[in-house]
Design an enzyme around this catalytic site. Structure first.
Site, PDB file in Angstrom:
ATOM      1  N   LYS A   1      53.531  38.050  31.137  1.00  0.00           N
ATOM      2  CA  LYS A   1      52.130  37.644  31.276  1.00  0.00           C
ATOM      3  C   LYS A   1      51.980  36.141  31.491  1.00  0.00           C
ATOM      4  O   LYS A   1      50.893  35.666  31.782  1.00  0.00           O
ATOM      5  CB  LYS A   1      51.333  38.075  30.046  1.00  0.00           C
ATOM      6  CG  LYS A   1      51.202  39.574  29.918  1.00  0.00           C
ATOM      7  CD  LYS A   1      50.386  39.956  28.707  1.00  0.00           C
ATOM      8  CE  LYS A   1      50.288  41.473  28.609  1.00  0.00           C
ATOM      9  NZ  LYS A   1      49.543  41.882  27.427  1.00  0.00           N
ATOM     10  N   CYS A   2      53.064  35.406  31.353  1.00  0.00           N
ATOM     11  CA  CYS A   2      53.044  33.950  31.466  1.00  0.00           C
ATOM     12  C   CYS A   2      53.488  33.533  32.869  1.00  0.00           C
ATOM     13  O   CYS A   2      54.585  33.889  33.306  1.00  0.00           O
ATOM     14  CB  CYS A   2      53.978  33.348  30.416  1.00  0.00           C
ATOM     15  SG  CYS A   2      54.226  31.572  30.598  1.00  0.00           S
TER      16      CYS A   2
END
Length: 113
Positions: A9-10
């Site tokens: 998600k980063c």
């Protein structure tokens, strides 16, 4: 073998993973939110980084602000807090042998390859 502690998600973590793959690096991808390192494993990684636990905390995370901000803990306590709350671990961390780097910016990890 190179290990990347990765959070999909980063964006920085995704960019670092892509950079390493483009360079043809043989990788072990550890999705640390699912496969959380123990406090002892974190201690070993931090030793390779040359950093203290508090230096790799994501202090902007809600769990940090609500539970740990403005509180004092020992290094050992921070290691356990990070093992219990892996979202607090800065990412991505790349490890090769006895060296490690945080991929901020992603090119930073190339220094240890």
């Amino acid at each position: 073998m190179v290990t990347i502690y990765h959070n999909n998600k980063c964006s920085k973590s995704r960019q670092t993973l892509e950079l390493l793959r483009e360079k043809g690096v043989e990788l072990q991808v550890v999705e640390y939110l699912k496969d959380t390192p123990s406090a002892e494993q974190l201690k070993a990684v931090l030793h390779k980084l040359g950093l203290q636990p508090e230096q790799v905390l994501r202090k902007g995370e809600q769990v940090y602000r609500e539970n740990f901000a403005a509180k004092s803990f020992t290094d050992e306590e921070w290691l356990q807090i990070m093992a219990d709350n892996p979202i607090l671990i800065e990412r991505p961390i790349v490890v090769k042998g006895d060296k490690a780097a945080i991929g901020r910016p992603p090119e930073k990890v190339l220094e240890i390859l």
